[in-house]
Design a protein around this motif. Structure first.
Motif, mmCIF file in Angstrom:
data_model
loop_
_atom_site.group_PDB
_atom_site.id
_atom_site.type_symbol
_atom_site.label_atom_id
_atom_site.label_comp_id
_atom_site.label_asym_id
_atom_site.label_seq_id
_atom_site.Cartn_x
_atom_site.Cartn_y
_atom_site.Cartn_z
ATOM 1 N N LYS A 201 0.835 -1.196 0.000
ATOM 2 C CA LYS A 201 0.000 0.000 0.000
ATOM 3 C C LYS A 201 0.873 1.250 0.000
ATOM 4 C CE LYS A 201 -3.838 -2.322 2.332
ATOM 5 N NZ LYS A 201 -4.680 -2.399 3.538
ATOM 6 N N GLU A 202 0.274 2.369 -0.399
ATOM 7 C CA GLU A 202 0.995 3.621 -0.548
ATOM 8 C C GLU A 202 1.696 4.031 0.744
ATOM 9 O OE1 GLU A 202 -0.103 8.236 -1.735
ATOM 10 O OE2 GLU A 202 -1.351 6.598 -2.504
ATOM 11 N N ARG A 203 1.089 3.696 1.855
ATOM 12 C CA ARG A 203 1.665 4.068 3.155
ATOM 13 C C ARG A 203 3.121 3.622 3.295
ATOM 14 N NH1 ARG A 203 2.280 0.579 7.245
ATOM 15 N NH2 ARG A 203 0.830 -0.960 6.343
ATOM 16 N N LEU A 204 3.445 2.419 2.787
ATOM 17 C CA LEU A 204 4.796 1.893 2.946
ATOM 18 C C LEU A 204 5.816 2.721 2.168
ATOM 19 C CD1 LEU A 204 6.604 -0.252 4.209
ATOM 20 C CD2 LEU A 204 6.206 -1.688 2.205
ATOM 21 N N PHE A 205 5.419 3.276 1.030
ATOM 22 C CA PHE A 205 6.337 4.125 0.273
ATOM 23 C C PHE A 205 6.801 5.308 1.131
ATOM 24 C CE2 PHE A 205 4.376 1.795 -3.139
ATOM 25 C CZ PHE A 205 5.314 1.754 -4.148
ATOM 26 N N TYR A 206 5.862 5.898 1.860
ATOM 27 C CA TYR A 206 6.209 7.032 2.715
ATOM 28 C C TYR A 206 7.091 6.598 3.888
ATOM 29 C CZ TYR A 206 2.971 9.993 0.164
ATOM 30 O OH TYR A 206 2.358 10.725 -0.827
ATOM 31 N N ASP A 207 6.804 5.436 4.446
ATOM 32 C CA ASP A 207 7.624 4.930 5.549
ATOM 33 C C ASP A 207 9.051 4.649 5.086
ATOM 34 O OD1 ASP A 207 5.422 5.070 7.206
ATOM 35 O OD2 ASP A 207 4.933 2.931 7.055
ATOM 36 N N MET A 208 9.185 4.046 3.898
ATOM 37 C CA MET A 208 10.516 3.779 3.356
ATOM 38 C C MET A 208 11.223 5.072 2.986
ATOM 39 S SD MET A 208 9.567 0.411 1.041
ATOM 40 C CE MET A 208 11.231 0.095 0.412
ATOM 41 N N LEU A 209 10.467 6.040 2.500
ATOM 42 C CA LEU A 209 11.030 7.351 2.176
ATOM 43 C C LEU A 209 11.602 8.002 3.427
ATOM 44 C CD1 LEU A 209 11.319 9.552 -0.068
ATOM 45 C CD2 LEU A 209 9.084 10.409 0.691
ATOM 46 N N ASP A 210 10.868 7.960 4.522
ATOM 47 C CA ASP A 210 11.336 8.534 5.781
ATOM 48 C C ASP A 210 12.588 7.834 6.292
ATOM 49 O OD1 ASP A 210 9.244 10.322 5.765
ATOM 50 O OD2 ASP A 210 7.980 9.161 7.142
ATOM 51 N N ALA A 211 12.736 6.538 5.954
ATOM 52 C CA ALA A 211 13.890 5.760 6.420
ATOM 53 C C ALA A 211 15.129 5.997 5.572
ATOM 54 C CB ALA A 211 13.536 4.275 6.422
ATOM 55 N N GLY A 212 14.965 6.669 4.410
ATOM 56 C CA GLY A 212 16.125 6.973 3.576
ATOM 57 C C GLY A 212 16.099 6.382 2.185
ATOM 58 N N LEU A 213 14.931 5.977 1.705
ATOM 59 C CA LEU A 213 14.834 5.436 0.355
ATOM 60 C C LEU A 213 15.373 6.450 -0.659
ATOM 61 C CD1 LEU A 213 13.704 3.004 -1.313
ATOM 62 C CD2 LEU A 213 11.624 4.364 -1.618
ATOM 63 N N ALA A 214 16.195 5.962 -1.603
ATOM 64 C CA ALA A 214 16.829 6.858 -2.577
ATOM 65 C C ALA A 214 16.140 6.864 -3.926
ATOM 66 C CB ALA A 214 18.289 6.466 -2.773
ATOM 67 N N GLY A 215 15.488 5.752 -4.281
ATOM 68 C CA GLY A 215 14.931 5.702 -5.621
ATOM 69 C C GLY A 215 13.933 4.589 -5.840
ATOM 70 N N LEU A 216 13.346 4.588 -7.024
ATOM 71 C CA LEU A 216 12.346 3.600 -7.418
ATOM 72 C C LEU A 216 12.755 2.987 -8.755
ATOM 73 C CD1 LEU A 216 9.121 5.728 -6.760
ATOM 74 C CD2 LEU A 216 10.122 4.023 -5.229
ATOM 75 N N GLU A 217 12.672 1.665 -8.835
ATOM 76 C CA GLU A 217 12.912 0.974 -10.096
ATOM 77 C C GLU A 217 11.601 1.001 -10.885
ATOM 78 O OE1 GLU A 217 15.176 -3.108 -11.210
ATOM 79 O OE2 GLU A 217 13.292 -3.348 -10.122
ATOM 80 N N VAL A 218 11.469 2.015 -11.721
ATOM 81 C CA VAL A 218 10.221 2.251 -12.449
ATOM 82 C C VAL A 218 10.147 1.395 -13.716
ATOM 83 C CG1 VAL A 218 8.822 3.954 -13.658
ATOM 84 C CG2 VAL A 218 10.021 4.593 -11.538
ATOM 85 N N TYR A 219 11.239 1.417 -14.482
ATOM 86 C CA TYR A 219 11.223 0.750 -15.780
ATOM 87 C C TYR A 219 11.669 -0.704 -15.625
ATOM 88 C CZ TYR A 219 10.543 5.494 -17.287
ATOM 89 O OH TYR A 219 10.038 6.775 -17.429
ATOM 90 N N HIS A 220 10.677 -1.537 -15.369
ATOM 91 C CA HIS A 220 10.857 -2.979 -15.160
ATOM 92 C C HIS A 220 9.653 -3.654 -15.774
ATOM 93 C CE1 HIS A 220 10.806 -6.864 -13.092
ATOM 94 N NE2 HIS A 220 12.043 -6.641 -12.665
ATOM 95 N N ARG A 221 9.859 -4.756 -16.457
ATOM 96 C CA ARG A 221 8.776 -5.394 -17.206
ATOM 97 C C ARG A 221 7.585 -5.807 -16.337
ATOM 98 N NH1 ARG A 221 9.549 -10.841 -20.002
ATOM 99 N NH2 ARG A 221 11.205 -9.800 -21.181
#
Length: 285
Positions: A201-221
């Protein structure tokens, strides 16, 4: 200058050696690639030698297995972390031990209905490999139960099947924190890959962002088109890096080297964020 930032060798669940993965990337005309085996950096040394020989760039990495509190598998790519970091090593050892026990238990369950043995499963791996479901799938292919790995994961080994056994892995937020503490750069791998099962869920993206997430692997099949658009918008809003990768596994998956790629500028941005002292091996050096 396009780089493939997510590849696997037979030190995890790929089918070819780290040196062969690098050679294949060079033959494909890629200027560089990242070796990101599951929960291990054992393939770094042979990959480095091959990259130097072929004169292409190598980004040393790893794919960290984590599980959300809702039981969804979340993979976090770690780039340029210190492979000797004691805290991270302890967590990796704990995860690998859990995977080993899970694989043995799943083998026992499979053996009730298929001519599968633990010895046969081990024959599908190398000494350094972290044993997982792909190796069980290869054993099933060998005994003729399924035609390929994909078929095994779509049926016999899918989550929720009577043969499926969960295993321990750290929480995704903890995973991001572990990578940052080891001086690495964490990127959320194939975040909207609904073809693999449930997504977070979207909530986890924000939690990972707060922990220091640097990027997202967008272009993946495996990311669906709607998901890619959402990921691009989220990355832009939160100043996250955007990567593209093949998730190459040799003959273990249909994915081909360089089918999705990452710009040199993004690779340089990843290198700039690393605090471990490890750098990109440009031209293999």
């Amino acid at each position: 200058m396009a780089f493939d930032m997510h590849t696997h060798s037979d030190y995890s669940d790929g089918t070819t050696s780290p040196a062969d993965v690098v050679e294949a990337a060079a033959r494909a005309g890629l200027p560089g690639l990242a070796i990101t085996d599951h929960d291990t950096t054992a393939g770094w040394d042979p990959a480095e030698h091959a990259a130097s020989h072929h004169g292409i760039a190598l980004i040393r990495g790893m794919e960290l297995s984590t599980v959300s509190d809702e039981g969804v598998a979340v993979h976090v790519l770690s780039y340029l972390h210190d492979p000797t970091n004691v805290t991270l090593l302890a967590e990796l050892a704990k995860s690998r031990n859990a995977r080993f026990k899970r694989a043995k238990r799943m083998t026992e369950l499979l053996a009730r209905d298929f001519p599968i043995t633990w010895e046969l499963v081990k024959q599908q791996t190398t000494v350094e490999a972290t044993i997982g479901r792909p190796h069980l799938a290869d054993a099933l292919v060998q005994v003729g139960a399924v035609p390929n790995r994909s078929a095994a994961f779509d049926s016999i080994l899918r989550g929720g099947s009577k043969y499926y056994v969960p295993h321990y892995a750290p929480d995704p937020v903890q995973g991001v924190e572990l990578i940052r503490a080891a001086g690495g750069v964490p990127v959320f791998a194939h975040p909207t890959a609904s073809v693999r099962g449930r997504v977070v869920k979207e909530r986890l993206f924000y939690d990972m962002l707060d922990a220091g997430l640097a990027g997202l692997e967008v272009y993946h099949r495996d990311n669906n088109e709607r998901g890619k658009q959402w990921l691009l918008e989220f990355a832009a809003e939160h100043n996250l890096l955007v990567t593209g990768s093949s998730d190459y596994h040799g003959t273990g998956k249909p994915n081909t080297l360089g089918e999705n790629v990452t710009s040199r500028a993004t690779v340089e941005a990843i290198e700039a964020q690393a605090t471990s002292g490890f750098k990109v091996l440009w031209n293999g050096r």
